[in-house]
Motif scaffolding. Structure first.
Motif, short mmCIF file in Angstrom:
data_model
loop_
_atom_site.label_atom_id
_atom_site.label_comp_id
_atom_site.label_asym_id
_atom_site.label_seq_id
_atom_site.Cartn_x
_atom_site.Cartn_y
_atom_site.Cartn_z
N UNK A 205 37.71 35.97 40.20
CA UNK A 205 36.62 36.63 39.47
C UNK A 205 36.96 36.73 37.99
N UNK A 206 38.19 37.16 37.71
CA UNK A 206 38.58 37.29 36.31
C UNK A 206 38.54 35.93 35.62
N UNK A 207 38.99 34.89 36.32
CA UNK A 207 38.97 33.55 35.73
C UNK A 207 37.54 33.14 35.40
N UNK A 208 36.65 33.37 36.34
CA UNK A 208 35.25 33.04 36.13
C UNK A 208 34.70 33.79 34.92
N UNK A 209 35.04 35.07 34.84
CA UNK A 209 34.54 35.89 33.73
C UNK A 209 35.13 35.45 32.39
N UNK A 210 36.24 34.70 32.43
CA UNK A 210 36.85 34.21 31.20
C UNK A 210 36.28 32.84 30.81
N UNK A 211 35.33 32.34 31.57
CA UNK A 211 34.72 31.07 31.21
C UNK A 211 35.30 29.87 31.93
N UNK A 212 36.08 30.11 32.98
CA UNK A 212 36.63 29.00 33.77
C UNK A 212 35.59 28.60 34.82
N UNK A 213 35.30 27.30 34.88
CA UNK A 213 34.31 26.81 35.84
C UNK A 213 34.98 26.71 37.22
N UNK B 72 30.61 31.40 34.29
CA UNK B 72 31.48 30.80 33.26
C UNK B 72 30.68 30.34 32.05
N UNK B 75 30.02 33.47 29.96
CA UNK B 75 31.21 33.83 29.19
C UNK B 75 31.30 32.96 27.94
N UNK B 103 40.11 30.39 26.70
CA UNK B 103 39.99 29.17 27.48
C UNK B 103 38.77 28.36 27.05
#
Ligand SMILES: Nc1ncnc2c1ncn2[C@@H]1O[C@H](COP(=O)(O)OP(=O)(O)O)[C@@H](O)[C@H]1O
Ligand SMILES: [Mg+2]
Lengths: 328, 257
Positions: A205-213, B72, B75, B103
């Motif tokens: 979830x955190x990765x997604x919220x950071x813009x990771x697809x 994503x 973001x 990122x």
């Protein structure tokens, strides 16, 4: 516990790492010249399982996707090679990239609808997929797979006019593949893709919220891991000169899972070490054959207890446990 | 209007967590959403950042329909969500956590943003090589905010930044939020600590079991009798506050606890 659990950080110093790498390569290169044919064959299987383990390590180790059906992709690669070689006479070695492509393509089709599943749910679905693929092969669709008997009569691979036939030839073929893949995967580990994979593993979830697809990167890992299994399938088919469904059982998927867990999730050298152990273990314990699985289970349980990060964890994991120990 | 949430409903199966919620964030203001545990504050922020799908309504940001975009992509539009409970990557170092915040951005941009974050939170610079999981709660909150700043946010969604922090640290965190806002970042702040949130917000909304029950300028809400009774601890709280001020030491127990 204390003694075994202690992290030998000096193992990760740069010169030690280089020396170790050099020693390993020297051992692998010289091994077939002093070992018997039998042990060269064992060495081949270590390489084969290392290849399978490296593929699964991308999926399970780097991204944390529980895939217990990896043998299916291995089977797809092997059958692609077998069928196209026997029916159309395409040279076995030329089918190497195609086998990877077919396994990867099927992985994409199969995993697209299930990739959003978490943890144990994904695990159960992949077990089912592995079984479905095996049962389809047994049922001989369109007379292609030869049912329970499989496909026989696969031609020997030819490399630059040299026919690959002896255990020695296959040993070098598979280890060349392992070296190539290990190098490429290491580059990938350090790239943006590799880092994003690890972020997903730590917290989706955190990765997604950071813009990771998240979705695309998970699919990429699945396809790539499956493609490596496809490569292994091609080499396996060429070596055996036949393929049959009982080579690709659920047990095989479990073994690959163990290889990654035993070696250390996300660790390339760990995965190769894990493959060596999983293949050598039954050989060493051949005298007590009927207790083999018992010993195997005990070894796994002991690893999980004493070295939860695996036998050769990725450097990151070592630092983390050290950091945590410093702050009780 | 920078962000316009219009009649948004969200359900988790049979549980309706948001019921036709509308709110707006304009220009460079701080908008606070206050509410008790389970009111739906986190759900609201997740709906905006695309982490939960909405059942009906619309979310417009800078003319774009956020509710139709994956998280994503949202973001990358500059809508930065700093989740509840901090959610730093425990197994990565402080610096790696910050890099992750950038990122997909260019390298030079990441370096510049990192310098800014280190300026705002010097303690993070000291601990850049330490694993985030070994930081204290306050430091982790600063890291979470710093990570959010890495992308030069155009809108910051902050979920209970004061949760579980000592009173002194709460003050510090709120001072930082105010600073970030002064630097030109609009903030949608979700809080249970109503007094603190109202003291820095321009606009405020009160959320009760999924519905907005009160909205207005933060100053007016702080003076509203219902809000004082329900969220500011009424008379007892005022008395404690006065006691605290008279003693003028920083060691009073957390007024909520
Ligand atoms: N993943 C979930 N599944 C089911 N119900 C949930 C989930 N997340 C939140 N809820 C419910 O939705 C309501 C609002 O929760 P939340 O948005 O977390 O409130 P708050 O952040 O204000 O404490 C609560 O009743 C909560 O139990
Ligand atoms: Mg919440």
């Amino acid at each position: 516990m204390r003694l075994l659990g202690k992290r030998p950080t000096w193992l990760y110093k740069q010169p030690v790492r280089w020396a170790f790498l050099a020693a390993t390569i020297a051992l692998l290169l010289s091994f077939p010249f002093w070992a018997s044919r039998y042990w060269i064959d064992v060495g081949f299987y270590v390489g084969l399982y290392a290849l399978l383990g490296l593929g699964l390590n991308v999926i399970l180790g780097e991204v944390g996707l529980f895939n217990l059906g990896h043998a299916a992709f291995w089977a797809l690669g092997a059958y692609t090679t077998a069928i196209l070689n026997v029916r159309l006479g395409i040279p076995t070695l030329a089918l190497l990239p195609l086998s990877a492509l077919v396994a990867g393509g099927c992985a994409w089709l199969i995993s697209s609808p299930i990739i959003h599943l978490r943890g144990d749910y994904l695990c159960i679905v992949t077990i089912a997929l592995g079984e479905i693929v095996r049962l389809v092969l047994i049922n001989n669709p369109a007379g292609l797979t030869g049912g329970p008997n499989g496909v026989i009569g696969i031609a020997r691979p030819v490399f630059l006019g040299h026919v690959i036939r002896t255990p020695l030839d296959f040993y070098f073929l598979v280890w060349a593949m392992v070296a190539l893949c290990a190098f490429a995967l290491r580059q990938l580990q350090r790239s943006r893709i590799g880092r994003a994979w690890n972020y997903i593993r730590e917290d989706e979830i955190a990765a997604e919220a950071m813009g990771v697809d998240v979705r695309s990167l998970k699919l990429l890992a699945f396809v790539l891991g499956a493609a490596l299994a496809g490569l292994a399938g091609n080499i396996f088919a060429a070596k055996m000169r036949m393929v049959s469904p009982d080579s690709f059982t659920f047990m095989e998927s479990c073994l690959m899972f163990c290889i990654v867990l035993l070696g250390g999730m996300g660790s390339i050298p760990g995965t190769i070490l894990g493959a060596a152990l999983v293949v050598l273990f039954p050989e060493i314990f051949r005298p007590v054959a009927q207790y083999r699985l018992l010993f195997f289970g005990l070894a796994l349980a002991a690893t999980m207890y004493f070295r939860p990060g695996g036998l050769w964890p990725r450097r990151r994991a070592v630092e983390f446990t050290a950091g945590r120990a410093a702050r009780p | 209007m920078l962000l316009k949430v219009d009649n948004v409903s969200v359900s988790y199966g049979a549980v309706e967590a948001l019921k036709a919620v509308s709110l707006a964030v304009s220009g460079a203001e701080i908008v606070a959403v206050l509410g008790a545990n389970g009111a739906g504050k986190t759900t609201l922020l997740k709906a905006i950042s695309g982490l939960v799908p909405i059942k009906s309504g619309s979310i417009l940001y800078d003319g774009q329909k956020l509710h139709e975009l994956p998280a994503h992509v949202i973001a990358r539009l500059g809508v930065v969500h700093i989740p509840e409970g901090r959610k730093v990557f425990a197994t990565l170092t402080v610096e790696e956590n910050l890099n992750l915040g950038g990122y997909g951005c260019a390298k030079e941009e990441v370096q510049k943003a990192k310098a800014r974050v280190f300026q705002l939170f010097p303690v993070l610079k000291e601990r850049r090589r330490q694993l985030a999981g070994t930081l204290s709660g306050g430091e982790q909150q600063m890291l979470a905010i710093g990570r959010g700043l890495m992308r030069s946010p155009k809108l910051m969604l902050l979920d209970e930044p004061s949760l579980g922090l000592a009173p002194l640290l709460v003050d510090q965190v709120f001072a930082t939020i105010l600073q970030i806002n002064k630097d030109g970042v609009p903030i949608l702040l979700v809080e249970q600590n109503a007094r603190k949130a109202l003291s820095i917000a321009n606009q405020a909304y009160i959320l009760e079991v999924g519905r907005i029950v009160l909205a207005g300028a933060a100053r007016e809400l702080a003076a509203d009798e219902r809000v004082r009774q329900a969220y500011l601890g009424g008379v007892t709280y005022e008395r404690r506050l006065r006691a605290k001020e008279s003693r003028a030491t920083g060691n009073t127990p957390d007024p909520r606890g």
